[in-house]
Scaffold this active site. Structure first.
Site, PDB file in Angstrom:
ATOM      1  N   HIS A 206       9.489  20.602  13.800  1.00  0.00           N
ATOM      2  CA  HIS A 206      10.403  21.443  13.007  1.00  0.00           C
ATOM      3  C   HIS A 206       9.616  22.613  12.431  1.00  0.00           C
ATOM      4  CE1 HIS A 206      13.103  22.662   9.742  1.00  0.00           C
ATOM      5  NE2 HIS A 206      14.068  22.024  10.401  1.00  0.00           N
ATOM      6  N   CYS A 244      15.322  25.433  14.684  1.00  0.00           N
ATOM      7  CA  CYS A 244      16.068  25.458  13.415  1.00  0.00           C
ATOM      8  C   CYS A 244      16.313  26.916  13.030  1.00  0.00           C
ATOM      9  CB  CYS A 244      15.324  24.705  12.314  1.00  0.00           C
ATOM     10  SG  CYS A 244      16.221  24.729  10.742  1.00  0.00           S
ATOM     11  N   HIS A 271      18.844  22.617  15.123  1.00  0.00           N
ATOM     12  CA  HIS A 271      19.488  22.618  13.809  1.00  0.00           C
ATOM     13  C   HIS A 271      20.147  23.977  13.682  1.00  0.00           C
ATOM     14  CE1 HIS A 271      16.409  19.719  11.702  1.00  0.00           C
ATOM     15  NE2 HIS A 271      17.115  19.121  12.641  1.00  0.00           N
ATOM     16  N   ASP A 316      22.870  22.064  10.172  1.00  0.00           N
ATOM     17  CA  ASP A 316      21.767  21.742   9.257  1.00  0.00           C
ATOM     18  C   ASP A 316      22.358  21.662   7.863  1.00  0.00           C
ATOM     19  OD1 ASP A 316      19.192  21.070   8.678  1.00  0.00           O
ATOM     20  OD2 ASP A 316      18.290  22.944   9.246  1.00  0.00           O
ATOM     21  N   TYR A 330      23.378  18.512   1.850  1.00  0.00           N
ATOM     22  CA  TYR A 330      23.822  17.512   2.826  1.00  0.00           C
ATOM     23  C   TYR A 330      25.154  16.860   2.461  1.00  0.00           C
ATOM     24  CZ  TYR A 330      19.510  17.993   5.452  1.00  0.00           C
ATOM     25  OH  TYR A 330      18.492  18.487   6.232  1.00  0.00           O
TER      26      TYR A 330
HETATM   27  C1  DNO Z   1      15.469  22.087   6.986  1.00  0.00           C
HETATM   28  C2  DNO Z   1      15.689  20.655   7.212  1.00  0.00           C
HETATM   29  C3  DNO Z   1      14.393  19.889   6.921  1.00  0.00           C
HETATM   30  C4  DNO Z   1      13.907  19.118   8.102  1.00  0.00           C
HETATM   31  C5  DNO Z   1      12.537  18.490   8.031  1.00  0.00           C
HETATM   32  C6  DNO Z   1      12.085  18.045   9.395  1.00  0.00           C
HETATM   33  O1  DNO Z   1      15.760  22.948   7.717  1.00  0.00           O
HETATM   34  O2  DNO Z   1      16.159  20.506   8.487  1.00  0.00           O
HETATM   35  O3  DNO Z   1      14.631  19.009   5.872  1.00  0.00           O
HETATM   36  O4  DNO Z   1      14.783  18.105   8.307  1.00  0.00           O
HETATM   37  O5  DNO Z   1      11.625  19.376   7.542  1.00  0.00           O
HETATM   38  O6  DNO Z   1      10.920  17.331   9.358  1.00  0.00           O
HETATM   39 MN    MN Z   2      16.213  22.343   9.971  1.00  0.00          MN
END
Ligand code: DNO
Ligand code: MN
Length: 358
Positions: A206, A244, A271, A316, A330
């Site tokens: 990531h 991401c 993501h 995400d 979330y």
């Molecule tokens: C941010 C999220 C983060 C991610 C972790 C992966 O964009 O997606 O919390 O999940 O950093 O290790």
């Molecule tokens: Mn992410």
């Protein structure tokens, strides 16, 4: 595009699998053993129990996020082999239960960093916010207070045990610059990738969030040049990326459409989210809708569609809307809206393609 949804488990999430089941198009749950400290082996019985529960709702459990990397590995400490061996065992155990992708990151000390968890947006919702000047000035300990008091739930990367050692960690990182961190990442990858490859698992790193150095700590997964360097370290198919858009795209120099075009085939996991970037470097998280932020989400989905992308995709972070009380970023509602946007775009591109062919 295999749509998934991140879930923090029965004890640590306000969202339930019953709720997620009602979002159209979700095939799998992105899960983790969130109570496990970084560096511990994920035991088979623990994995089995968690995935059986998730699968009883008809979801697949092929993506894990994250198996966190112990700080000793990132620092290159003398005891790192112990944690690397544990990591290998976790990879083998997860493979045995059908896991295909492991998302991880290589950020020193902190995971994603924001200055506000519930920042008011103009539309009356709240969202995660990053104030650049504040991070440049604030004592990291103060920020930790802000983040950890924002929610009753444990935020990954901000676990109290880890943060108790903060001064010690900052001291240790004084001798680790970017080059050293790259070296430590290469060492780790050369150890684990053959195991992942042999077990049919793709590792998906990531990007750093935000994709620049904070508090004087080195950060190395920040853009296209980082991807090129990762490929140079190992060309193994197990050496994958998590694309991401909101993390890497927080730096306006990273054109996420171009990056998606170029690295979709290296990214088993994506993501997708949008951020609105201000001229002073601040950014806030917005809805997924392209017009609401600075990232061309529509263009990213088009790029994935042009690749006939079959990888796993999740919305995400989302805003906190309609009064929902949830973990920062979330909640259920805005991420569900995000999914509908992604599915809508996908179907439209699909219809266009069929139209072209007939
Ligand atoms: C941010 C999220 C983060 C991610 C972790 C992966 O964009 O997606 O919390 O999940 O950093 O290790
Ligand atoms: Mn992410």
């Amino acid at each position: 595009m295999n749509i998934t949804f991140r879930w923090y488990g029965r004890e640590n999430d306000t969202v339930t699998l019953e709720h997620i089941k009602q979002i159209p198009g979700v095939k799998g749950i992105v899960w983790a053993l969130h109570q496990k400290p970084a560096g511990d082996v994920w035991e088979k019985n623990e994995i089995k129990e968690e995935i059986e529960y998730i699968q009883s709702f008809g979801f697949h459990t092929e993506v894990v996020e994250s198996v966190n990397v112990h700080e000793s590995i990132k620092l290159g400490n003398a005891d790192r082999m112990k944690y690397i061996e544990n990591y290998k065992e976790t990879i083998r155990n997860l493979a045995e239960f059908g896991v295909k992708v492991i998302c991880y990151n290589f950020m020193p000390v902190f995971d994603w960093t924001r200055t506000e968890m519930f920042h008011p947006l103009k539309d009356g919702s709240t969202a995660l916010f990053y104030e650049k000047a504040k991070v440049d000035q604030i004592d990291p300990k103060e920020l930790i207070q802000t983040v950890s008091s924002a929610s009753d739930l444990t935020l990954p990367g901000w676990e109290p045990e880890r943060l108790e050692r903060i001064s010690e960690l900052f001291e240790a990182y004084k001798s680790v610059d970017e080059e050293k961190l790259w070296e430590n990442l290469a060492f780790f990858l050369n150890e684990i990738l053959p195991i992942a490859e042999a077990n049919g698992i793709k590792m998906a790193i990531h990007p750093d969030d935000p994709p620049w150095s904070i508090f004087g700590l080195p950060r190395i997964i920040t853009g296209k040049a980082s991807y090129e360097r990762l490929i140079q370290i190992s060309d193994s198919p197990a050496n994958g990326f998590t694309l991401c858009t909101g993390s890497m795209g927080a730096n306006p120099e990273n054109n996420m459409v171009e990056i998606a075009k170029e690295y979709a085939n290296r990214s088993p996991f994506a993501h997708i989210r949008n951020v609105k970037i201000y001229e002073n470097g601040d950014f806030e998280e917005t809805s997924h809708y392209t017009q609401d932020g600075s990232i061309d989400v529509k263009g990213v989905v088009e790029a994935l569609h042009n690749h006939d992308y079959t990888g796993y995709v999740r919305p995400d972070h989302g805003r906190h809307i309609w009064g929902e009380v949830c973990r920062p970023g979330y909640g259920l509602y805005d991420r569900a809206l995000g999914i509908m946007y992604l599915l809508g775009l996908w179907d439209a591109y699909e219809a266009k393609k069929v139209g072209r062919q007939s």
